[in-house]
Scaffold this active site. Structure first.
Site: not given
Ligand code: ITT
Length: 190
Positions: A37, A66, A145, A163, A169
């Site tokens: 990342e 992401d 969330d 949602k 998403r």
């Molecule tokens: P990957 O990179 O392996 O896909 P990750 O959980 O590290 O998984 P991100 O870097 O995209 O993914 O996530 C950034 C943060 O935002 C992380 O703490 C997630 O839990 C949160 N997040 C991502 N999508 C979300 C959603 O739909 N609702 C609430 N929080 C979310």
């Protein structure tokens, strides 16, 4: 059904994407190989880089996701640093940072990165606007969330289907699925 490999370590993202993509004719298969990342300041740069890296490593077409939360009163922070901030501060301390703050506007953003080996990546973004709740509410969903509220209800209080109808998403995945369909039609004509 067209199958696509979704490179992510986050099983919540996989289950949301699976439900959203099935009616669009796409099947999702998770791959946990991860990707570096980048410390970039846009989700698009991180998702594009990740998709290219994973497509070349796995030698097949892939998608990555992401996502982040952008809080107005914090000038858009944590944005691309959302995963790090979730790990280090967490929801409770984010609410403390906003103590007494009247502007609680925020948005969640998702960027889907897609790439085929040897090709340039494509990115598709989706946003949902809301406010940061005054307290943590609900135990559904994941991540931010329980503090992200739309029309008085946090995503943590919403059933998955609800949602998935309005989420960042959902919006990004619909753009991605439309593009894939159009691209395939063009390929068939050619
Ligand atoms: P990957 O990179 O392996 O896909 P990750 O959980 O590290 O998984 P991100 O870097 O995209 O993914 O996530 C950034 C943060 O935002 C992380 O703490 C997630 O839990 C949160 N997040 C991502 N999508 C979300 C959603 O739909 N609702 C609430 N929080 C979310």
């Amino acid at each position: 059904m067209r199958k696509i490999i979704f490179v992510t370590g986050n099983s919540h993202k996989v289950s949301e994407a699976t439900r959203i993509m099935a009616p669009l004719g796409m099947e999702i298969e998770q791959n946990n190989c991860g990707y570096p990342e980048l410390q970039e300041d846009t989700l698009e740069a991180i998702a594009g880089f990740g998709a290219r890296w994973a497509a070349n490593k796995l030698n097949c077409e892939v998608m990555v996701d992401d996502s982040g939360i952008f809080i107005d009163a914090l000038s858009g922070f944590p944005g691309p640093y959302s995963a790090y901030v979730a790990r280090t501060l967490g929801n409770e301390r984010i609410l403390k940072l906003l103590d007494g703050e009247t502007n609680r506007c925020a948005y969640l953003k998702c960027v889907i990165g897609y790439c085929r080996p040897g090709y340039e990546p494509m990115v598709f973004g989706g946003k949902v606007a809301g406010v940061i709740a005054k307290d943590i509410r609900g135990n559904l969903g994941f991540g931010y969330d329980p503090i992200f509220e739309v029309s008085g209800v946090t995503f943590g209080e919403m059933a998955d289907e609800e949602k998935n109808r309005i989420s960042h998403r959902y919006r990004a995945l619909v753009m991605f699925a439309k593009w894939l369909k159009e691209k395939n039609n063009i390929n068939k004509i050619l």
